[in-house]
Motif scaffolding. Structure first.
Motif, PDB file in Angstrom:
ATOM      1  N   MET A 165       0.832  -1.207   0.000  1.00 31.93           N
ATOM      2  CA  MET A 165       0.000   0.000   0.000  1.00 31.93           C
ATOM      3  C   MET A 165       0.864   1.253   0.000  1.00 31.93           C
ATOM      4  SD  MET A 165      -2.902  -1.229   2.739  1.00 31.93           S
ATOM      5  CE  MET A 165      -3.550   0.452   2.960  1.00 31.93           C
ATOM      6  N   ALA A 166       1.941   1.223   0.799  1.00 30.21           N
ATOM      7  CA  ALA A 166       2.833   2.379   0.851  1.00 30.21           C
ATOM      8  C   ALA A 166       3.502   2.605  -0.500  1.00 30.21           C
ATOM      9  CB  ALA A 166       3.894   2.184   1.943  1.00 30.21           C
ATOM     10  N   GLN A 167       3.929   1.516  -1.142  1.00 35.50           N
ATOM     11  CA  GLN A 167       4.547   1.643  -2.465  1.00 35.50           C
ATOM     12  C   GLN A 167       3.544   2.165  -3.486  1.00 35.50           C
ATOM     13  OE1 GLN A 167       5.910  -2.390  -2.928  1.00 35.50           O
ATOM     14  NE2 GLN A 167       7.942  -1.953  -2.112  1.00 35.50           N
ATOM     15  N   GLU A 168       2.324   1.668  -3.393  1.00 32.07           N
ATOM     16  CA  GLU A 168       1.289   2.119  -4.314  1.00 32.07           C
ATOM     17  C   GLU A 168       0.970   3.594  -4.099  1.00 32.07           C
ATOM     18  OE1 GLU A 168      -3.084   0.989  -3.922  1.00 32.07           O
ATOM     19  OE2 GLU A 168      -2.432  -0.315  -5.571  1.00 32.07           O
ATOM     20  N   GLU A 169       0.865   3.977  -2.826  1.00 34.41           N
ATOM     21  CA  GLU A 169       0.594   5.381  -2.524  1.00 34.41           C
ATOM     22  C   GLU A 169       1.742   6.267  -2.990  1.00 34.41           C
ATOM     23  OE1 GLU A 169      -0.466   8.241   1.318  1.00 34.41           O
ATOM     24  OE2 GLU A 169       0.057   6.143   1.618  1.00 34.41           O
ATOM     25  N   SER A 170       2.981   5.799  -2.767  1.00 27.57           N
ATOM     26  CA  SER A 170       4.144   6.566  -3.209  1.00 27.57           C
ATOM     27  C   SER A 170       4.149   6.705  -4.726  1.00 27.57           C
ATOM     28  CB  SER A 170       5.421   5.878  -2.735  1.00 27.57           C
ATOM     29  OG  SER A 170       6.563   6.557  -3.188  1.00 27.57           O
ATOM     30  N   SER A 171       3.803   5.640  -5.419  1.00 26.08           N
ATOM     31  CA  SER A 171       3.772   5.681  -6.881  1.00 26.08           C
ATOM     32  C   SER A 171       2.722   6.664  -7.376  1.00 26.08           C
ATOM     33  CB  SER A 171       3.487   4.276  -7.433  1.00 26.08           C
ATOM     34  OG  SER A 171       3.384   4.307  -8.841  1.00 26.08           O
ATOM     35  N   ILE A 172       1.551   6.643  -6.742  1.00 26.43           N
ATOM     36  CA  ILE A 172       0.484   7.567  -7.134  1.00 26.43           C
ATOM     37  C   ILE A 172       0.914   9.008  -6.865  1.00 26.43           C
ATOM     38  CG2 ILE A 172      -1.853   8.325  -6.553  1.00 26.43           C
ATOM     39  CD1 ILE A 172      -2.529   5.372  -6.023  1.00 26.43           C
ATOM     40  N   ARG A 173       1.552   9.231  -5.727  1.00 29.68           N
ATOM     41  CA  ARG A 173       2.004  10.591  -5.410  1.00 29.68           C
ATOM     42  C   ARG A 173       3.047  11.062  -6.411  1.00 29.68           C
ATOM     43  NH1 ARG A 173       2.546  11.613   1.079  1.00 29.68           N
ATOM     44  NH2 ARG A 173       0.329  11.386   1.569  1.00 29.68           N
ATOM     45  N   ARG A 174       3.983  10.181  -6.771  1.00 28.32           N
ATOM     46  CA  ARG A 174       5.001  10.566  -7.758  1.00 28.32           C
ATOM     47  C   ARG A 174       4.356  10.926  -9.094  1.00 28.32           C
ATOM     48  NH1 ARG A 174       7.879   6.146  -5.592  1.00 28.32           N
ATOM     49  NH2 ARG A 174       7.311   4.854  -7.386  1.00 28.32           N
ATOM     50  N   ALA A 178       4.730  14.575 -10.753  1.00 25.11           N
ATOM     51  CA  ALA A 178       5.278  14.716 -12.106  1.00 25.11           C
ATOM     52  C   ALA A 178       4.321  15.500 -12.994  1.00 25.11           C
ATOM     53  CB  ALA A 178       5.555  13.338 -12.704  1.00 25.11           C
ATOM     54  N   ARG A 179       3.040  15.231 -12.836  1.00 23.31           N
ATOM     55  CA  ARG A 179       2.050  15.968 -13.633  1.00 23.31           C
ATOM     56  C   ARG A 179       2.116  17.467 -13.326  1.00 23.31           C
ATOM     57  NH1 ARG A 179      -4.023  14.022 -12.973  1.00 23.31           N
ATOM     58  NH2 ARG A 179      -2.938  12.038 -13.427  1.00 23.31           N
ATOM     59  N   LEU A 180       2.330  17.806 -12.068  1.00 26.01           N
ATOM     60  CA  LEU A 180       2.436  19.217 -11.683  1.00 26.01           C
ATOM     61  C   LEU A 180       3.665  19.867 -12.302  1.00 26.01           C
ATOM     62  CD1 LEU A 180       1.501  21.591  -9.761  1.00 26.01           C
ATOM     63  CD2 LEU A 180       3.121  20.643  -8.107  1.00 26.01           C
ATOM     64  N   ALA A 195      -3.026  18.570  -4.949  1.00 23.07           N
ATOM     65  CA  ALA A 195      -3.204  18.892  -3.529  1.00 23.07           C
ATOM     66  C   ALA A 195      -3.980  17.792  -2.814  1.00 23.07           C
ATOM     67  CB  ALA A 195      -3.931  20.232  -3.396  1.00 23.07           C
ATOM     68  N   ALA A 196      -5.022  17.275  -3.475  1.00 27.06           N
ATOM     69  CA  ALA A 196      -5.817  16.207  -2.872  1.00 27.06           C
ATOM     70  C   ALA A 196      -4.989  14.937  -2.723  1.00 27.06           C
ATOM     71  CB  ALA A 196      -7.060  15.940  -3.713  1.00 27.06           C
ATOM     72  N   ALA A 197      -4.182  14.610  -3.739  1.00 28.77           N
ATOM     73  CA  ALA A 197      -3.365  13.395  -3.697  1.00 28.77           C
ATOM     74  C   ALA A 197      -2.299  13.475  -2.614  1.00 28.77           C
ATOM     75  CB  ALA A 197      -2.717  13.152  -5.055  1.00 28.77           C
ATOM     76  N   LEU A 198      -1.762  14.659  -2.386  1.00 30.05           N
ATOM     77  CA  LEU A 198      -0.690  14.835  -1.402  1.00 30.05           C
ATOM     78  C   LEU A 198      -1.209  15.193  -0.019  1.00 30.05           C
ATOM     79  CD1 LEU A 198       1.981  16.807  -3.488  1.00 30.05           C
ATOM     80  CD2 LEU A 198       1.624  14.337  -3.308  1.00 30.05           C
ATOM     81  N   ARG A 232      11.996  17.513  10.721  1.00 31.64           N
ATOM     82  CA  ARG A 232      10.701  18.062  11.094  1.00 31.64           C
ATOM     83  C   ARG A 232       9.795  18.252   9.875  1.00 31.64           C
ATOM     84  NH1 ARG A 232      12.771  17.280  15.433  1.00 31.64           N
ATOM     85  NH2 ARG A 232      13.000  18.710  17.172  1.00 31.64           N
ATOM     86  N   SER A 233      10.357  18.458   8.704  1.00 31.38           N
ATOM     87  CA  SER A 233       9.579  18.831   7.543  1.00 31.38           C
ATOM     88  C   SER A 233       9.038  17.612   6.814  1.00 31.38           C
ATOM     89  CB  SER A 233      10.438  19.671   6.580  1.00 31.38           C
ATOM     90  OG  SER A 233      10.875  20.854   7.199  1.00 31.38           O
ATOM     91  N   ARG A 234       7.921  17.820   6.143  1.00 31.98           N
ATOM     92  CA  ARG A 234       7.318  16.772   5.338  1.00 31.98           C
ATOM     93  C   ARG A 234       7.762  16.994   3.906  1.00 31.98           C
ATOM     94  NH1 ARG A 234       0.849  16.244   4.286  1.00 31.98           N
ATOM     95  NH2 ARG A 234       0.862  14.287   3.136  1.00 31.98           N
ATOM     96  N   PHE A 235       8.760  16.257   3.460  1.00 35.45           N
ATOM     97  CA  PHE A 235       9.348  16.467   2.139  1.00 35.45           C
ATOM     98  C   PHE A 235       8.612  15.674   1.068  1.00 35.45           C
ATOM     99  CE2 PHE A 235      13.195  17.201   4.859  1.00 35.45           C
ATOM    100  CZ  PHE A 235      13.362  18.532   4.530  1.00 35.45           C
ATOM    101  N   PHE A 236       8.523  16.268  -0.116  1.00 36.42           N
ATOM    102  CA  PHE A 236       8.044  15.587  -1.315  1.00 36.42           C
ATOM    103  C   PHE A 236       9.165  15.638  -2.350  1.00 36.42           C
ATOM    104  CE2 PHE A 236       4.305  17.317   0.784  1.00 36.42           C
ATOM    105  CZ  PHE A 236       3.486  16.194   0.861  1.00 36.42           C
TER     106      PHE A 236
END
Length: 400
Positions: A165-174, A178-180, A195-198, A232-236
Motif C-alpha cells: 500500500m505504501a509503495q502504491e501510494e508513493s507511486s500515485i504521489r510521484r 510529475a504531472r504538476l 493537492a488532494a493526492a498529497l 521536522r519537515s514533510r518532504f516531497f
C-alpha cells in the motif's frame, strides 16, 4: 504411567474439538465484545456485521486446525500441510491484508489476535470434565501452536500489504507530482488534484531545493522518513532530467520572520528557493532552483538562494544574452602596468563591499588618498564611476 497419546485420549480430544466447533458462534460473540475494548478497533470503520462474521470464520478454521496431526508448520510449508492448516493459513493471509486495508494499527491487530488463544482455552475448560485435566495439559501446546501459526501468518500478511500500500501510494504521489512539474503553468484542476493526492493545501507556501549528482543523493537521504531528530519537515520528491527536487510546506509565518532552511538540508549544496506561493508556483521555482544549482561553487557548503547568488545569476543571464561584462573589464584593464591591475581590483572589490573609502583604506592599510587615486584610475580606464550605483552594479556582476 498414563500415556498422553493413547487411543482413548485421541478420541476424547476429538470429542472436545467437536464440542468446541459447535460453539464457534459464542466464541465469536466473546471475541467481538472484547475486541471492541481495544480503542483502535472501536474507532475504525469496521461494522459489527463484518467483525462478527470474520470472528466466526476465524474460530471455525482455528478449531478445524486443532484436528490437524501436524503440530507445527513453518511459513512456506503450506504445500505439505494438512487441508485444515492449509485453509487456516490461507484465511490468515487474506485477513491480514484486509485489516491492513482497513487501516487497523499493527499494535491493535496483535492485541486482537492474541485474544484467540485465551478465548478458545477458556471455552475448552468450560466444556471439559474434571478427568480431562491431564488431556488438556498434553494438548495446550497444540492449541498454542495452531493459534500462533494463525497469528504469525496474519501479521506477516498485514505487514506485506502495508508495504504494498505504501509503495502504491508513493507511486500515485510521484505520478501527480510529475504531472504538476511537467506543466510550466499548471491548471487549477491539476493543482487541486495534486493537492488532494498529497493531502496539502494548494495555496500553502512551499520551500524548494534542487541538485544533481552526489548532492541529489544527499537530498534523497534527507527526505527519507526518520532521517534524524531534526527531521521536522514533510518532504516531497520529484526526479527529472538527472535532477532531484525537494519541496515542503512552510509553517505559518510569524510577523517579521523569514523562511529558514530545514536542518536536514543545512549541509547540502543545492539551489534553494525559500518561498513559493502555492503549488502553482512550484514549476517556476524548480527552474530557478535548478539554475542556482548550476551556479554552485566549491566554497558553497549549503543551499544557495538568489539572495546570496543574485550577482552570479545576473552574470549568467547577461552572458546568455550575449553581454560579456567580464570580457569588457578585462579589455579595459589590459593596459595596466605590472602589479597595477591587482592593486586596482583589490581596492575596487573592498570598496564595493563597504561603499566607504575610509573603511577600504583601513582594510588595506593605505592612506584614503591612495584609495581615491586608485578608484579614479579605475574610472579612467573603464569609464565606470563607482559612485553611480548603476555603473557600480556592472562591476559587481562582472566580478561575481
Amino acid at each position: 504411567m498414563h500415556s498422553f497419546h493413547s487411543p482413548g485420549d485421541s478420541r476424547r480430544w476429538a470429542e472436545l474439538v467437536e464440542l468446541l466447533h459447535g460453539r464457534t458462534d459464542s466464541l465469536a460473540e466473546v471475541f467481538a465484545a472484547r475486541v471492541r475494548e481495544i480503542p483502535e478497533y472501536a474507532d475504525t470503520q469496521l461494522g459489527p456485521g463484518d467483525l462478527a462474521e470474520t470472528a466466526r470464520e476465524t474460530f471455525s478454521r482455528l478449531v478445524d486446525g486443532l484436528r490437524s496431526r501436524k503440530q507445527h508448520l513453518r511459513p512456506g510449508d503450506e504445500a505439505g500441510a494438512e487441508p485444515e492448516m492449509e485453509s487456516l493459513l490461507g484465511f490468515a493471509a487474506g485477513l491480514g491484508a484486509k485489516r491492513a486495508r482497513a487501516g487497523i494499527p499493527p499494535e491493535a491487530l496483535i492485541s486482537a489476535v492474541r485474544l484467540d488463544f485465551s478465548i478458545i482455552w477458556e471455552c475448552l475448560l468450560q466444556i471439559a470434565d474434571a478427568g480431562d485435566a491431564a488431556l488438556l495439559a498434553s494438548r495446550v501446546d497444540r492449541v498454542w501452536r495452531v493459534v500462533d501459526e494463525f497469528a504469525t501468518r496474519t501479521h506477516t500478511s498485514y505487514l506485506t500489504e502495508r508495504v504494498r500500500m505504501a509503495q502504491e501510494e508513493s507511486s500515485i504521489r510521484r505520478e501527480f507530482i510529475a504531472r504538476l512539474f511537467n506543466q510550466s503553468s499548471p491548471s487549477a484542476d491539476t493543482v487541486n488534484q495534486v493537492a488532494a493526492a498529497l493531502g496539502i493545501d494548494p495555496a500553502a507556501r512551499f520551500g524548494l531545493v534542487a541538485a544533481s549528482g552526489p548532492a541529489a543523493a544527499a537530498l534523497r537521504r534527507a527526505a527519507a522518513p526518520g532521517s534524524g531528530p531534526q527531521h521536522r519537515s514533510r518532504f516531497f520528491v520529484h526526479e527529472f532530467g538527472g535532477n532531484t527536487y525537494l519541496f515542503w510546506p512552510l509553517p505559518q509565518p510569524r510577523p517579521g520572520s523569514r523562511p529558514t532552511v530545514p536542518a536536514a538540508l543545512a549541509g547540502v549544496a543545492c539551489g534553494y528557493v525559500p518561498e513559493a506561493a502555492g503549488l502553482r508556483a512550484l514549476p517556476a521555482a524548480a527552474r530557478t532552483a535548478e539554475t542556482l544549482a548550476s551556479l554552485l561553487q566549491g566554497t558553497d557548503a549549503g543551499p544557495l538562494s538568489a539572495h546570496e547568488a543574485w550577482t552570479r545569476l545576473a552574470k549568467q543571464q547577461l552572458t546568455d544574452a550575449g553581454l560579456d561584462l567580464p570580457a569588457d573589464l578585462d579589455a579595459a584593464l589590459a593596459v595596466c602596468r605590472s602589479g597595477e591591475r591587482e592593486r586596482l581590483e583589490e581596492t575596487v572589490r573592498h570598496f564595493l563591499q563597504t561603499g566607504s573609502v575610509t573603511a577600504t583604506a583601513e582594510r588595506l592599510f593605505c592612506h584614503r588618498n591612495t584609495i581615491l587615486n586608485r578608484i579614479g584610475r579605475f574610472q579612467d580606464l573603464t569609464g565606470l564611476d563607482l559612485a553611480v550605483p548603476a555603473q557600480a552594479a556592472r562591476v559587481v556582476v562582472a566580478w561575481a
